[in-house]
Write a protein that holds these residues in place. Structure first.
Motif, PDB file in Angstrom:
ATOM      1  N   THR A 223      43.373   2.517  53.140  1.00  0.00           N
ATOM      2  CA  THR A 223      43.294   3.220  54.423  1.00  0.00           C
ATOM      3  C   THR A 223      44.227   2.547  55.407  1.00  0.00           C
ATOM      4  O   THR A 223      44.131   1.337  55.636  1.00  0.00           O
ATOM      5  CB  THR A 223      41.860   3.200  54.981  1.00  0.00           C
ATOM      6  N   VAL A 224      45.135   3.317  55.990  1.00  0.00           N
ATOM      7  CA  VAL A 224      46.068   2.822  57.007  1.00  0.00           C
ATOM      8  C   VAL A 224      46.048   3.819  58.161  1.00  0.00           C
ATOM      9  O   VAL A 224      46.259   5.020  57.953  1.00  0.00           O
ATOM     10  CB  VAL A 224      47.493   2.667  56.460  1.00  0.00           C
ATOM     11  N   GLY A 225      45.789   3.341  59.375  1.00  0.00           N
ATOM     12  CA  GLY A 225      45.725   4.240  60.520  1.00  0.00           C
ATOM     13  C   GLY A 225      46.051   3.554  61.821  1.00  0.00           C
ATOM     14  O   GLY A 225      45.917   2.344  61.963  1.00  0.00           O
ATOM     15  N   ASP A 226      46.510   4.365  62.774  1.00  0.00           N
ATOM     16  CA  ASP A 226      46.834   3.877  64.106  1.00  0.00           C
ATOM     17  C   ASP A 226      46.877   5.074  65.046  1.00  0.00           C
ATOM     18  O   ASP A 226      47.142   6.203  64.622  1.00  0.00           O
ATOM     19  CB  ASP A 226      48.174   3.141  64.122  1.00  0.00           C
ATOM     20  N   ALA A 227      46.605   4.831  66.343  1.00  0.00           N
ATOM     21  CA  ALA A 227      46.591   5.922  67.307  1.00  0.00           C
ATOM     22  C   ALA A 227      47.952   6.566  67.480  1.00  0.00           C
ATOM     23  O   ALA A 227      48.047   7.735  67.860  1.00  0.00           O
ATOM     24  CB  ALA A 227      46.087   5.405  68.660  1.00  0.00           C
ATOM     25  N   VAL A 228      49.021   5.834  67.192  1.00  0.00           N
ATOM     26  CA  VAL A 228      50.372   6.386  67.359  1.00  0.00           C
ATOM     27  C   VAL A 228      51.004   6.749  66.023  1.00  0.00           C
ATOM     28  O   VAL A 228      52.179   7.087  65.971  1.00  0.00           O
ATOM     29  CB  VAL A 228      51.268   5.383  68.115  1.00  0.00           C
ATOM     30  N   MET A 229      50.255   6.693  64.963  1.00  0.00           N
ATOM     31  CA  MET A 229      50.766   6.983  63.616  1.00  0.00           C
ATOM     32  C   MET A 229      50.313   8.376  63.203  1.00  0.00           C
ATOM     33  O   MET A 229      49.130   8.610  62.966  1.00  0.00           O
ATOM     34  CB  MET A 229      50.251   5.928  62.629  1.00  0.00           C
ATOM     35  N   GLU A 230      51.236   9.316  63.157  1.00  0.00           N
ATOM     36  CA  GLU A 230      50.882  10.690  62.844  1.00  0.00           C
ATOM     37  C   GLU A 230      50.513  10.881  61.381  1.00  0.00           C
ATOM     38  O   GLU A 230      49.771  11.810  61.052  1.00  0.00           O
ATOM     39  CB  GLU A 230      52.029  11.630  63.211  1.00  0.00           C
ATOM     40  N   ASN A 231      51.032  10.052  60.500  1.00  0.00           N
ATOM     41  CA  ASN A 231      50.739  10.190  59.076  1.00  0.00           C
ATOM     42  C   ASN A 231      49.754   9.134  58.596  1.00  0.00           C
ATOM     43  O   ASN A 231      49.896   8.572  57.517  1.00  0.00           O
ATOM     44  CB  ASN A 231      52.025  10.129  58.249  1.00  0.00           C
ATOM     45  N   SER A 232      48.751   8.834  59.416  1.00  0.00           N
ATOM     46  CA  SER A 232      47.680   7.942  58.965  1.00  0.00           C
ATOM     47  C   SER A 232      47.049   8.543  57.712  1.00  0.00           C
ATOM     48  O   SER A 232      46.917   9.758  57.578  1.00  0.00           O
ATOM     49  CB  SER A 232      46.627   7.781  60.069  1.00  0.00           C
ATOM     50  N   PHE A 233      46.643   7.665  56.789  1.00  0.00           N
ATOM     51  CA  PHE A 233      46.160   8.198  55.519  1.00  0.00           C
ATOM     52  C   PHE A 233      44.996   7.374  54.988  1.00  0.00           C
ATOM     53  O   PHE A 233      44.815   6.208  55.332  1.00  0.00           O
ATOM     54  CB  PHE A 233      47.290   8.235  54.477  1.00  0.00           C
ATOM     55  N   LEU A 234      44.187   8.035  54.183  1.00  0.00           N
ATOM     56  CA  LEU A 234      43.126   7.425  53.406  1.00  0.00           C
ATOM     57  C   LEU A 234      43.353   7.935  51.983  1.00  0.00           C
ATOM     58  O   LEU A 234      43.111   9.103  51.687  1.00  0.00           O
ATOM     59  CB  LEU A 234      41.753   7.838  53.931  1.00  0.00           C
ATOM     60  N   LYS A 235      43.857   7.051  51.102  1.00  0.00           N
ATOM     61  CA  LYS A 235      44.406   7.500  49.827  1.00  0.00           C
ATOM     62  C   LYS A 235      43.837   6.694  48.665  1.00  0.00           C
ATOM     63  O   LYS A 235      43.728   5.469  48.740  1.00  0.00           O
ATOM     64  CB  LYS A 235      45.932   7.374  49.849  1.00  0.00           C
ATOM     65  N   ALA A 236      43.464   7.415  47.598  1.00  0.00           N
ATOM     66  CA  ALA A 236      43.051   6.767  46.348  1.00  0.00           C
ATOM     67  C   ALA A 236      44.311   6.420  45.560  1.00  0.00           C
ATOM     68  O   ALA A 236      45.106   7.294  45.214  1.00  0.00           O
ATOM     69  CB  ALA A 236      42.154   7.701  45.541  1.00  0.00           C
ATOM     70  N   ILE A 237      44.492   5.122  45.295  1.00  0.00           N
ATOM     71  CA  ILE A 237      45.736   4.698  44.633  1.00  0.00           C
ATOM     72  C   ILE A 237      45.526   4.364  43.162  1.00  0.00           C
ATOM     73  O   ILE A 237      46.499   4.039  42.468  1.00  0.00           O
ATOM     74  CB  ILE A 237      46.345   3.491  45.373  1.00  0.00           C
ATOM     75  N   GLY A 238      44.282   4.421  42.651  1.00  0.00           N
ATOM     76  CA  GLY A 238      44.093   4.182  41.220  1.00  0.00           C
ATOM     77  C   GLY A 238      42.758   3.561  40.900  1.00  0.00           C
ATOM     78  O   GLY A 238      41.827   3.561  41.729  1.00  0.00           O
ATOM     79  N   GLN A 239      42.656   3.012  39.642  1.00  0.00           N
ATOM     80  CA  GLN A 239      41.437   2.343  39.176  1.00  0.00           C
ATOM     81  C   GLN A 239      41.808   0.999  38.559  1.00  0.00           C
ATOM     82  O   GLN A 239      42.927   0.820  38.081  1.00  0.00           O
ATOM     83  CB  GLN A 239      40.685   3.181  38.146  1.00  0.00           C
ATOM     84  N   ILE A 240      40.836   0.111  38.571  1.00  0.00           N
ATOM     85  CA  ILE A 240      41.008  -1.169  37.907  1.00  0.00           C
ATOM     86  C   ILE A 240      39.742  -1.467  37.097  1.00  0.00           C
ATOM     87  O   ILE A 240      38.627  -1.302  37.590  1.00  0.00           O
ATOM     88  CB  ILE A 240      41.291  -2.305  38.919  1.00  0.00           C
ATOM     89  N   GLU A 241      39.943  -1.867  35.850  1.00  0.00           N
ATOM     90  CA  GLU A 241      38.834  -2.207  34.958  1.00  0.00           C
ATOM     91  C   GLU A 241      38.622  -3.716  35.033  1.00  0.00           C
ATOM     92  O   GLU A 241      39.468  -4.497  34.607  1.00  0.00           O
ATOM     93  CB  GLU A 241      39.154  -1.781  33.532  1.00  0.00           C
ATOM     94  N   LEU A 242      37.477  -4.126  35.591  1.00  0.00           N
ATOM     95  CA  LEU A 242      37.188  -5.543  35.776  1.00  0.00           C
ATOM     96  C   LEU A 242      36.222  -6.025  34.696  1.00  0.00           C
ATOM     97  O   LEU A 242      35.208  -5.372  34.409  1.00  0.00           O
ATOM     98  CB  LEU A 242      36.573  -5.794  37.154  1.00  0.00           C
ATOM     99  N   ASP A 243      36.578  -7.184  34.122  1.00  0.00           N
ATOM    100  CA  ASP A 243      35.721  -7.830  33.126  1.00  0.00           C
ATOM    101  C   ASP A 243      35.190  -9.108  33.748  1.00  0.00           C
ATOM    102  O   ASP A 243      35.884 -10.132  33.802  1.00  0.00           O
ATOM    103  CB  ASP A 243      36.528  -8.114  31.853  1.00  0.00           C
ATOM    104  N   LEU A 244      33.944  -9.048  34.262  1.00  0.00           N
ATOM    105  CA  LEU A 244      33.344 -10.177  34.952  1.00  0.00           C
ATOM    106  C   LEU A 244      32.274 -10.816  34.064  1.00  0.00           C
ATOM    107  O   LEU A 244      31.697 -10.145  33.193  1.00  0.00           O
ATOM    108  CB  LEU A 244      32.715  -9.729  36.279  1.00  0.00           C
TER     109      LEU A 244
END
Length: 692
Positions: A532-553
């Motif tokens: 998520t990247v946003g700002d009051a002066v940023m017209e193209n603020s976005f909330l974007k799914a960029i992928g998945q990660i498989e964690l082995d804990l």
């Protein structure tokens, strides 16, 4: 290329609030005209009093309302009646003459002469400020309505001194010599009255008195109150006054007084322009008053300020809503008087536009706004050097007509916060899985945050995840977004949010899974990655799914924290449930219809036996009482028996046992009473027959 890019992005000018330097006020608009027609509604062609009629007529006149209610006939009749009556007080004459000045009623000269003689007699015996105010004000009105009547005051200097004797050292006035309390509202009445004395004087008044009164006005303005938005107002200080006046009425009285006095005297009254403008801001900031008196005070005071000789306030009107403008569009700025008419020749100057919230704040050179005669507004072309960001635009109204007779109050500089927005470019976005021990890159993938691609990664608790990207403005400057978050969401809906830091030239975050195993509750499996990247002066603020990660804990130890319970979806709890389908069992077999009818017939056998028994007993009506009272009890007794039989039928058809017993209890008591009375009567009759 940077300039071309700047030409393509949108500019959003958001005037959110006004800084302490000045506030944005709008002049009188059509909303006041509509409100005037709603507030001033006559009843049967007239108002309740001539004072109300003048308030309505004067408000309509100031606002330029042509389609106003016609009250001329009835109101003029009231004016002629008041002026012709010898018992009318100076106050009644004052209001009648004010109305006549607008309606031009057919008042005869002899009526004016009679009124003038009475008013001059009232002035010679006046002892209070209000008596002077109404009498002198009436003479001043007659002066403007008739040129054949002598309204001049031969002893104007003495009258001036009598009124001046009621003044106080702080610029306020007393209503009479017997009243020690001084009043700011009374000061406005006194100034208006003294202005009338000057205009009615048959000879010149002592200039030292005029100079002293100007000093009193200056002292009065020293006590003016101020709001944080730059509005000035006068407050009534008298607590135990006969009639308390609020800030609106008090300020209106002072404005009428000092503007009237300035119109009839030579030389300027030295009053600060910011205070005159502040008074105008006060009247404009209160909106539209909901009562006729407050509405008239507001509109009439603004009219006095617009035509006064001290200084005329000018209003700088800026957009009060969020505007979305391209680089080719313009920001409109209007400069007008308080009543909305166009102001004098002037220059609206953009003194500076400094960015805020950053260390490298910039100051843009001064720029004069273009004036459009058709729209009567000034327009601002944004300089090409303006980049996206938060700015403080400072506007200054500058008069360039030095030979103009009128003096204007412009209020200096008006500062407003402005947001200029545009498309922010996202570059060099990468997500990397690193080896925790050696720091070597296990996997590295480019991110297209403007596209739709997603990445798939895998890691264990000995590795790290690094995400970084750069933000640049249309002019190629580094952009620091206000918000940047990275969210990892487990398949069990457990979420973890991390703030993406800014290292100066790029945004970067490094997640060490070894130190985060407890934060992740040792939950292995698939995690969705969201940026998520946003700002009051940023017209193209976005909330974007960029992928998945498989964690082995690793496996969770016994005392490891457990993941929190996820909130239940309210829709699933309170939403519609699944439809319930129910099939009733087959009904039991019923006896044949003939058998049921035969059983019904058997139920009437006891009733038939009852009637046969009555016939066998020889029931007759020979012993039925003949007198009125015993007959009534006999009838009620038989009615009660019939009611008991009807109750049995209702019990069989509808009633339950408890209800039947309750009703039967009342009927039993009733039958016991009436039965005892009728049986006593029969026994008494039988004893009489036996004894006979």
């Amino acid at each position: 290329m940077a300039v071309r890019a700047l030409g393509g992005f949108l500019v959003l000018l958001s005037v959110i609030a006004i800084c302490e330097a000045a506030s944005v006020f709008q002049p009188i608009t059509d909303a006041h005209r509509s409100a005037a027609l709603e507030l001033f509604k006559p009843t049967d062609g007239s108002f309740g009093s001539l004072e109300e009629a003048y308030g309505a007529l004067r408000s309509f006149e100031i606002l330029g309302i042509d389609k106003k209610p016609d009250i001329s006939s009835a109101t003029c009749d009231s004016v002629l009646e008041t002026l012709g009556s010898s018992s009318s007080s100076p106050k009644d004459l004052f209001h009648a003459l004010r109305v006549n000045g607008i309606l031009k009623c057919n008042v005869k000269e002899d009526a004016f002469e009679s009124v003038v003689s009475r008013l001059k007699a009232a002035i010679s015996s006046a002892s209070s400020l209000l008596e002077f105010y109404y009498s002198i004000g009436s003479l001043e009105l007659i002066k403007g309505q008739s040129s054949n009547v002598n309204v001049l005051l031969s002893d104007a200097d003495g009258i001036f001194r009598s009124i001046k004797a009621l003044s106080q050292s702080d610029g306020r006035w007393r209503y009479s010599s017997n009243n020690p309390e001084s009043s700011t509202y009374a000061a406005g009445l006194a100034l208006k009255t003294l202005a009338g004395v000057v205009s009615l004087a048959s000879s010149e008044i002592d200039q030292s008195l005029i100079g002293t009164l100007k000093n009193d006005i200056t002292k009065l303005f020293d006590s003016v109150e101020k709001y944080d938005d730059g509005a000035f107002y006068f407050e009534e200080k008298v607590v135990e006054a006969y009639e308390h006046h609020g800030p609106l009425a008090t300020t209106s009285s002072v404005v009428r007084g000092f503007t009237a006095f300035a119109d009839v005297t030579f030389g300027n009254i030295k009053l600060p322009g910011d205070k005159i403008l502040g008074l105008a801001k006060f009247f404009l900031s209160i909106g539209i008053p909901g009562d006729t008196k407050g509405f008239f005070d507001q509109v009439d005071s603004l009219a006095c300020l617009e035509n006064n000789r001290v200084s005329i306030p000018l209003i700088l009107s800026l957009p009060a809503t969020v505007l979305s403008l391209s680089k080719k569009d313009q920001l409109k700025v209007k400069v007008s008087t308080v009543l909305g008419s166009n102001g004098p020749p002037l220059t609206v100057k953009l003194v500076r536009a400094s960015s805020s919230g950053s260390k490298d704040s910039s100051v843009i050179e001064s720029q004069e706004l273009k004036f459009d005669k058709e729209s009567a507004s000034h327009s601002l072309d944004l300089p090409k050097s303006v980049d996206v960001g938060r700015y403080a635009f400072v506007f200054e109204v500058v008069l360039h007509d030095s030979e103009h007779e009128k003096v204007y109050a412009t209020g200096g500089q008006t500062q407003v916060p402005v947001f200029i927005t545009g498309i922010i470019k996202v570059d060099n976005a990468e997500i990397v899985v690193l080896d925790s021990d050696l720091g070597s890159v296990e996997s590295q993938k480019k991110l297209d945050l403007a596209g739709e691609n997603v990445v798939s990664l895998s890691a264990n608790h000995r590795q790290k995840l690094r995400l970084y990207f750069q933000l640049t403005t249309p002019l190629g400057q580094v952009f620091k977004a206000h918000q940047a978050f990275l969210k990892l969401r487990h398949e069990s809906k457990v979420e973890h949010i991390f703030v993406v830091g800014n290292s100066g030239k790029k945004f970067e975050i490094l997640l060490d899974f070894l130190g985060l195993v407890e934060k992740f509750y040792y939950l292995s499996g698939s995690y969705d990655i969201q940026l998520t990247v946003g700002d009051a002066v940023m017209e193209n603020s976005f909330l974007k799914a960029i992928g998945q990660i498989e964690l082995d804990l690793p496996e969770a130890p016994e005392k490891a924290p457990r993941p929190p319970l996820q909130p239940v979806d309210p829709y699933s709890r309170y939403g519609p449930k699944a439809e319930i389908s129910h099939i009733f069992r087959a009904p039991d077999k019923r006896p044949p219809k003939e058998l049921s009818l035969a059983f019904l017939g058997l139920t009437f056998v006891p009733l038939l036996g009852f009637f046969i028994g009555l016939l066998r007993l020889g029931v007759n009506f020979k012993n039925f009482p003949s007198s009125a009272v015993p007959t009534t009890f006999a009838i009620l007794f038989h009615v009660g028996i019939a009611a008991v039989l009807l109750l049995y039928v209702l019990f069989w058809l509808k009633l339950d046992l408890f209800t039947t017993l309750k009703v039967l209890g009342f009927l039993g008591a009733f039958l016991l009473f009436v039965g005892h009375r009728i049986l006593s009567h029969l026994a008494s009759t039988s004893n009489k027959l036996k004894s006979a």
